[in-house]
Design a protein around this motif. Structure first.
Motif, PDB file in Angstrom:
ATOM      1  N   LYS A  42    -122.347  79.144  16.920  1.00 56.72           N
ATOM      2  CA  LYS A  42    -123.233  78.983  18.076  1.00 56.72           C
ATOM      3  C   LYS A  42    -122.467  79.184  19.378  1.00 56.72           C
ATOM      4  O   LYS A  42    -121.243  79.035  19.433  1.00 56.72           O
ATOM      5  N   ARG A  85    -118.472  78.415  20.563  1.00 60.50           N
ATOM      6  CA  ARG A  85    -118.276  77.641  19.338  1.00 60.50           C
ATOM      7  C   ARG A  85    -118.757  78.450  18.129  1.00 60.50           C
ATOM      8  O   ARG A  85    -119.236  77.887  17.138  1.00 60.50           O
ATOM      9  N   THR A 130    -128.451  71.717  29.043  1.00 64.08           N
ATOM     10  CA  THR A 130    -127.569  72.526  28.203  1.00 64.08           C
ATOM     11  C   THR A 130    -128.205  72.713  26.827  1.00 64.08           C
ATOM     12  O   THR A 130    -128.839  71.814  26.291  1.00 64.08           O
ATOM     13  N   TYR A 131    -128.062  73.898  26.253  1.00 61.38           N
ATOM     14  CA  TYR A 131    -128.613  74.143  24.915  1.00 61.38           C
ATOM     15  C   TYR A 131    -127.721  75.121  24.161  1.00 61.38           C
ATOM     16  O   TYR A 131    -126.758  75.669  24.717  1.00 61.38           O
ATOM     17  N   THR A 132    -128.003  75.321  22.886  1.00 59.13           N
ATOM     18  CA  THR A 132    -127.194  76.206  22.046  1.00 59.13           C
ATOM     19  C   THR A 132    -128.024  77.394  21.587  1.00 59.13           C
ATOM     20  O   THR A 132    -129.264  77.346  21.563  1.00 59.13           O
ATOM     21  N   ILE A 178    -122.720  77.549  23.330  1.00 61.43           N
ATOM     22  CA  ILE A 178    -123.318  76.507  24.157  1.00 61.43           C
ATOM     23  C   ILE A 178    -123.542  77.096  25.540  1.00 61.43           C
ATOM     24  O   ILE A 178    -122.611  77.630  26.154  1.00 61.43           O
ATOM     25  N   LYS A 193    -124.751  76.672  29.479  1.00 62.77           N
ATOM     26  CA  LYS A 193    -124.842  75.654  30.516  1.00 62.77           C
ATOM     27  C   LYS A 193    -125.279  76.297  31.836  1.00 62.77           C
ATOM     28  O   LYS A 193    -124.939  77.445  32.122  1.00 62.77           O
TER      29      LYS A 193
END
Length: 269
Positions: free
Chosen positions: A203, A197, A217-219, A205, A207
């Motif tokens: 960013k 993204r 999950t984080y960015t 993402i 997973k």
């Protein structure tokens, strides 16, 4: 999704202009802009909107510093100045290792070297301290081998496995759902499945394949990324367990052997 006439209307409103003032800024008539955003009157009383031509769109982009992807529905960011500052790669990692014949080696980064790699990935002397080997089948790009650490990717990769990554030259080459090794300022070396993204939000993402709830999950921000390696193959110390059909075959074979031995013994008696 908003049509291009709605995008142009949003630009006009953003700069607090009317159609006439907007048309003068881009060098066309007010009628031209009015026909795009409001439409030309038709005999049946309806209005038919005109599609803007290349010259009109180019003038809007240049005059108002508009993000072209916004006009064509690929981004929600209107102004170029509001786009995230996306770092670009040079097309090669900062340091590579080669054989005496000039062929690229695969540099191996074991788990114990991860902390040092974060500081030394661009240091030729540090890279020379890491094991390196040549794999002729890995020739289309620059490759690096990383030892998997932890259980966040269990189901796909296990602690101690080795993944081979090809250097990603451009953030646009990152494909959703694929597995990458990401080197970043805050997280160091991580192995994750990635959703790209960067164009929309600046960013990635990240997973985990392990779904036990311990790996959310984080960015990660694009500006924090120092290297990305696309995992193309791996080597595992985990031998797969036999599937049920093999268990049944083994059991059947054992029964046949037992039966043969029993027949043999009875024939001798």
């Amino acid at each position: 999704m908003e049509q291009i006439d709605e995008k142009i209307t949003a630009i006009i409103n953003h700069f607090h202009l009317n159609n006439y003032a907007f048309s003068k800024r881009i060098g066309v008539t007010g009628t031209t802009i009015d026909s795009i955003v409001n439409g030309r009157p038709q005999q049946d009383g309806s209005r038919k909107k005109t599609k803007p031509g290349y010259d009109v769109l180019s003038a809007i982009i240049d005059e108002f510093d508009i993000n072209p992807d916004y006009l064509f529905g690929k981004s929600k960011v209107m102004l170029k100045s509001e786009l995230p500052n996306i770092p670009t790669y040079s097309g090669m990692p900062q340091v590579i290792s080669t054989t005496p014949q000039g062929e690229e080696n695969v540099v191996y980064v074991p788990a114990k070297a991860r902390a040092g790699y974060l500081d030394g990935y661009g240091d030729a002397e540090y890279i020379e301290t890491l094991p390196a080997f040549h794999m002729p089948q890995l020739s289309n790009g620059t490759f690096r081998c990383f030892e998997v650490q932890g259980n966040s990717m269990v189901r796909t990769f296990f602690d101690g496995d080795m993944v081979f990554g090809r250097y990603v030259e451009d953030f646009n080459d990152i494909k959703d759902g694929r597995v990458y090794v990401i080197i970043s300022k805050n997280d160091g070396v991580v192995l994750k499945r990635v959703i790209n993204r960067i164009q929309e939000r600046g960013k990635l993402i990240l997973k985990s394949d392990n779904k036990d709830g311990n790996y959310p999950t984080y960015t990660i921000n694009a500006e924090d990324i120092m290297e990305i390696w696309y995992v193309t193959m791996f080597a595992s110390k985990q031998m797969p367990e036999p599937v049920d059909v093999y268990d049944r075959l083994h059991q059947l074979e054992s029964q046949i052997v037992d039966l043969q031995q029993l027949i043999s013994q009875n024939s001798k008696n």
